[in-house]
Motif scaffolding. Structure first.
Motif, PDB file in Angstrom:
ATOM      1  N   ALA A   1      49.144  33.529  60.647  1.00  0.00           N
ATOM      2  CA  ALA A   1      49.716  33.473  59.296  1.00  0.00           C
ATOM      3  C   ALA A   1      51.180  33.859  59.272  1.00  0.00           C
ATOM      4  N   ASN A   2      51.874  33.226  58.334  1.00  0.00           N
ATOM      5  CA  ASN A   2      53.163  33.731  57.895  1.00  0.00           C
ATOM      6  C   ASN A   2      52.810  34.435  56.586  1.00  0.00           C
ATOM      7  N   LEU A   3      52.619  35.748  56.686  1.00  0.00           N
ATOM      8  CA  LEU A   3      51.995  36.484  55.575  1.00  0.00           C
ATOM      9  C   LEU A   3      52.897  36.621  54.353  1.00  0.00           C
TER      10      LEU A   3
ATOM     11  N   ILE B   1      43.264  29.806  53.618  1.00  0.00           N
ATOM     12  CA  ILE B   1      43.000  30.532  52.376  1.00  0.00           C
ATOM     13  C   ILE B   1      44.323  30.636  51.619  1.00  0.00           C
ATOM     14  N   GLU B   2      44.397  30.000  50.475  1.00  0.00           N
ATOM     15  CA  GLU B   2      45.657  29.936  49.718  1.00  0.00           C
ATOM     16  C   GLU B   2      45.387  30.225  48.246  1.00  0.00           C
ATOM     17  N   LEU B   3      46.212  31.085  47.669  1.00  0.00           N
ATOM     18  CA  LEU B   3      46.019  31.493  46.283  1.00  0.00           C
ATOM     19  C   LEU B   3      46.640  30.506  45.286  1.00  0.00           C
TER      20      LEU B   3
ATOM     21  N   ASN C   1      41.714  30.886  46.944  1.00  0.00           N
ATOM     22  CA  ASN C   1      41.337  32.231  46.495  1.00  0.00           C
ATOM     23  C   ASN C   1      42.340  33.248  47.043  1.00  0.00           C
ATOM     24  N   ASP C   2      42.236  34.458  46.517  1.00  0.00           N
ATOM     25  CA  ASP C   2      43.004  35.586  47.036  1.00  0.00           C
ATOM     26  C   ASP C   2      42.330  36.037  48.331  1.00  0.00           C
ATOM     27  N   VAL C   3      43.080  36.090  49.421  1.00  0.00           N
ATOM     28  CA  VAL C   3      42.479  36.433  50.720  1.00  0.00           C
ATOM     29  C   VAL C   3      41.762  37.790  50.673  1.00  0.00           C
ATOM     30  N   LEU C   4      42.239  38.674  49.806  1.00  0.00           N
ATOM     31  CA  LEU C   4      41.610  40.006  49.737  1.00  0.00           C
ATOM     32  C   LEU C   4      40.205  39.938  49.124  1.00  0.00           C
TER      33      LEU C   4
ATOM     34  N   ILE D   1      46.065  32.361  56.750  1.00  0.00           N
ATOM     35  CA  ILE D   1      46.230  32.994  55.437  1.00  0.00           C
ATOM     36  C   ILE D   1      47.554  32.511  54.841  1.00  0.00           C
ATOM     37  N   GLY D   2      47.507  31.989  53.659  1.00  0.00           N
ATOM     38  CA  GLY D   2      48.727  31.523  52.985  1.00  0.00           C
ATOM     39  C   GLY D   2      49.376  30.341  53.672  1.00  0.00           C
ATOM     40  N   PRO D   3      48.705  29.203  53.761  1.00  0.00           N
ATOM     41  CA  PRO D   3      49.291  28.036  54.445  1.00  0.00           C
ATOM     42  C   PRO D   3      50.488  27.428  53.720  1.00  0.00           C
ATOM     43  N   GLY D   4      50.613  27.695  52.427  1.00  0.00           N
ATOM     44  CA  GLY D   4      51.757  27.149  51.668  1.00  0.00           C
ATOM     45  C   GLY D   4      51.756  25.639  51.705  1.00  0.00           C
ATOM     46  N   LEU D   5      52.879  25.057  52.158  1.00  0.00           N
ATOM     47  CA  LEU D   5      53.009  23.597  52.185  1.00  0.00           C
ATOM     48  C   LEU D   5      52.333  22.981  53.409  1.00  0.00           C
TER      49      LEU D   5
ATOM     50  N   TYR E   1      54.717  38.832  52.085  1.00  0.00           N
ATOM     51  CA  TYR E   1      55.132  40.202  52.446  1.00  0.00           C
ATOM     52  C   TYR E   1      54.712  41.267  51.439  1.00  0.00           C
ATOM     53  N   TYR E   2      54.431  40.842  50.183  1.00  0.00           N
ATOM     54  CA  TYR E   2      54.103  41.871  49.192  1.00  0.00           C
ATOM     55  C   TYR E   2      52.716  42.491  49.421  1.00  0.00           C
ATOM     56  N   ILE E   3      51.880  41.833  50.257  1.00  0.00           N
ATOM     57  CA  ILE E   3      50.568  42.432  50.543  1.00  0.00           C
ATOM     58  C   ILE E   3      50.246  42.459  52.049  1.00  0.00           C
TER      59      ILE E   3
ATOM     60  N   ASN F   1      56.821  35.847  43.267  1.00  0.00           N
ATOM     61  CA  ASN F   1      55.726  36.813  43.080  1.00  0.00           C
ATOM     62  C   ASN F   1      54.604  36.623  44.095  1.00  0.00           C
ATOM     63  N   LEU F   2      54.530  35.416  44.653  1.00  0.00           N
ATOM     64  CA  LEU F   2      53.494  35.159  45.664  1.00  0.00           C
ATOM     65  C   LEU F   2      54.072  35.236  47.083  1.00  0.00           C
ATOM     66  N   GLY F   3      55.283  35.760  47.197  1.00  0.00           N
ATOM     67  CA  GLY F   3      55.896  35.934  48.523  1.00  0.00           C
ATOM     68  C   GLY F   3      56.159  34.600  49.211  1.00  0.00           C
ATOM     69  N   GLN F   4      56.530  33.586  48.452  1.00  0.00           N
ATOM     70  CA  GLN F   4      56.695  32.255  49.055  1.00  0.00           C
ATOM     71  C   GLN F   4      58.079  32.057  49.681  1.00  0.00           C
ATOM     72  N   ASN F   5      58.126  32.171  50.983  1.00  0.00           N
ATOM     73  CA  ASN F   5      59.305  31.813  51.768  1.00  0.00           C
ATOM     74  C   ASN F   5      58.796  30.862  52.840  1.00  0.00           C
ATOM     75  N   PHE F   6      59.196  29.600  52.721  1.00  0.00           N
ATOM     76  CA  PHE F   6      58.619  28.592  53.614  1.00  0.00           C
ATOM     77  C   PHE F   6      59.400  28.513  54.914  1.00  0.00           C
ATOM     78  N   LEU F   7      58.655  28.494  56.006  1.00  0.00           N
ATOM     79  CA  LEU F   7      59.250  28.460  57.343  1.00  0.00           C
ATOM     80  C   LEU F   7      59.799  27.061  57.619  1.00  0.00           C
ATOM     81  N   VAL F   8      61.070  26.980  58.045  1.00  0.00           N
ATOM     82  CA  VAL F   8      61.670  25.650  58.248  1.00  0.00           C
ATOM     83  C   VAL F   8      62.320  25.511  59.630  1.00  0.00           C
TER      84      VAL F   8
HETATM   85  N1  SAM Z   1      52.570  29.337  55.741  1.00  0.00           N
HETATM   86  C1  SAM Z   1      53.658  28.861  54.912  1.00  0.00           C
HETATM   87  C2  SAM Z   1      54.918  28.797  55.755  1.00  0.00           C
HETATM   88  O1  SAM Z   1      54.942  29.403  56.823  1.00  0.00           O
HETATM   89  O2  SAM Z   1      55.869  28.140  55.332  1.00  0.00           O
HETATM   90  C3  SAM Z   1      53.871  29.745  53.675  1.00  0.00           C
HETATM   91  C4  SAM Z   1      54.086  31.212  53.959  1.00  0.00           C
HETATM   92  S1  SAM Z   1      54.545  32.139  52.542  1.00  0.00           S
HETATM   93  C5  SAM Z   1      55.424  33.465  53.320  1.00  0.00           C
HETATM   94  C6  SAM Z   1      53.062  32.998  52.047  1.00  0.00           C
HETATM   95  C7  SAM Z   1      51.957  32.131  51.445  1.00  0.00           C
HETATM   96  O3  SAM Z   1      50.873  32.988  51.056  1.00  0.00           O
HETATM   97  C8  SAM Z   1      52.336  31.370  50.188  1.00  0.00           C
HETATM   98  O4  SAM Z   1      51.922  30.034  50.302  1.00  0.00           O
HETATM   99  C9  SAM Z   1      51.586  32.077  49.051  1.00  0.00           C
HETATM  100  O5  SAM Z   1      51.236  31.229  47.983  1.00  0.00           O
HETATM  101  C10 SAM Z   1      50.354  32.583  49.797  1.00  0.00           C
HETATM  102  N2  SAM Z   1      49.723  33.757  49.172  1.00  0.00           N
HETATM  103  C11 SAM Z   1      50.306  34.738  48.455  1.00  0.00           C
HETATM  104  N3  SAM Z   1      49.411  35.671  48.084  1.00  0.00           N
HETATM  105  C12 SAM Z   1      48.214  35.277  48.576  1.00  0.00           C
HETATM  106  C13 SAM Z   1      46.896  35.810  48.535  1.00  0.00           C
HETATM  107  N4  SAM Z   1      46.636  36.971  47.900  1.00  0.00           N
HETATM  108  N5  SAM Z   1      45.893  35.141  49.127  1.00  0.00           N
HETATM  109  C14 SAM Z   1      46.143  33.967  49.782  1.00  0.00           C
HETATM  110  N6  SAM Z   1      47.371  33.416  49.871  1.00  0.00           N
HETATM  111  C15 SAM Z   1      48.394  34.053  49.282  1.00  0.00           C
END
Ligand code: SAM
Length: 279
Positions: free
Chosen positions: A120-122, A72-74, A97-100, A51-55, A124-126, A21-28
């Motif tokens: 960012a690796n954004l 900025i990470e939700l 927080n939510d980047v929006l 935006i969305g640093p994830g791990l 995708y849902y937003i 739901n948070l679009g989490q696909n981690f780049l490897v």
């Molecule tokens: N940067 C990491 C990578 O490349 O492996 C993770 C990229 S993953 C595609 C997207 C990241 O955005 C996730 O960590 C997710 O939790 C975060 N995320 C999702 N919605 C968000 C929001 N509204 N505001 C900030 N971060 C958000």
């Protein structure tokens, strides 16, 4: 250690299961990570907003190169991981927080560095609302380098008026010069998304390509035109009841020497701008 091994290790250690739901696909993929950071061309004079640093895969490389990295990470789970990994870096900042909802102007002002770059690796849902926020807020930034779904990238880097475009294509081309910089297969992530990805870079223009009389009016017109993309432009605008009757809209198009049967995606940015002045 390779990015793949490191990612698996961190996911195990913190019991992380990717949240779809948070679009989490981690780049490897190590090459893609370096490809993104290199193309972003980061120096110690730069504030990087990630935006969305994830791990923290991209973050690690960004921290080595940038003056400051504000993430900025939700997802709260990621905050703990990022703090554990990077709190020894004095140039690291994390906002949960939510980047929006984040006031980016304030972050930029506070950092007080000569350049600002978004990387960012954004999620995708937003993708669209995030890119629109970055552009419409007229932030004082140089470049936006982002990984997005390939299909969306195709639409964003198309020249307006030439084919498969959307309202966002016009906004992108109004505020920036877009280019595609990397193609990324779905195998470069865990979990693997169903779609392939592309990295695009938007170079923010100091002066917009087209001089709009009223930006808000121009983008409202474009959004309404694309709400009913399969219809002709005249029908889409007439159905909205915002621009008068069909005949009036046809007259406006004829005055601009535009075919009244034209579809919205065939109009150039300049033509939309002229049309918004007379409608
Ligand atoms: N940067 C990491 C990578 O490349 O492996 C993770 C990229 S993953 C595609 C997207 C990241 O955005 C996730 O960590 C997710 O939790 C975060 N995320 C999702 N919605 C968000 C929001 N509204 N505001 C900030 N971060 C958000």
């Amino acid at each position: 250690m390779s990015v793949l091994k490191e990612t698996k290790f961190i996911m195990n250690k913190y019991h992380i299961i990717a949240n779809k739901n948070l679009g989490q696909n981690f780049l490897v993929d190590d090459e893609i990570v370096l490809g993104i950071v290199n193309v972003a061309n980061i120096t110690k004079n730069d504030l990087v907003i990630e935006i969305g640093p994830g791990l923290g895969t991209l973050t690690k490389e960004l921290l080595e190169r940038a003056g400051k990295v504000t993430c900025i990470e939700l997802d709260k789970r990621m905050i703990q991981i990022l703090q554990d990994r990077f709190s020894m870096y004095s140039n690291f900042e994390i906002i949960n927080n939510d980047v929006l909802k984040v006031n980016l102007k304030e972050i930029i002002k506070k950092a007080n560095l000569p350049n600002v770059k978004i990387v960012a690796n954004l999620p995708y849902y937003i993708t669209t609302p995030i890119i629109m926020k970055l552009l419409e807020e007229r932030l004082d930034i140089q470049t936006i380098t982002v990984m997005i779904q390939k299909e969306v990238a195709d639409r964003l880097v198309t020249e307006p008026g030439t084919g498969d475009t959307g309202a966002i294509t016009y906004a992108i081309n109004y505020y920036s010069e877009p280019k595609r910089v990397l193609e990324v297969p779905n195998t470069a992530f865990i979990p693997e998304p169903k779609v392939n990805s592309s990295v695009i870079q938007l170079k923010i223009l100091k002066e917009t390509k087209v001089k709009a009389e009223d930006e808000e009016k121009l983008f409202e017109l474009i959004k309404i035109a694309f709400m009913q993309k399969r219809k002709t432009l005249v029908n889409a605008l007439a159905n909205s009841n915002r621009y008068g009757a069909k005949e009036q809209i046809e007259q406006a198009l004829t005055k601009l020497k535009i075919d009244p049967k034209i579809r919205p995606e065939k109009l150039t940015l300049e033509q939309f701008s002229e049309l918004s002045k007379i409608l």
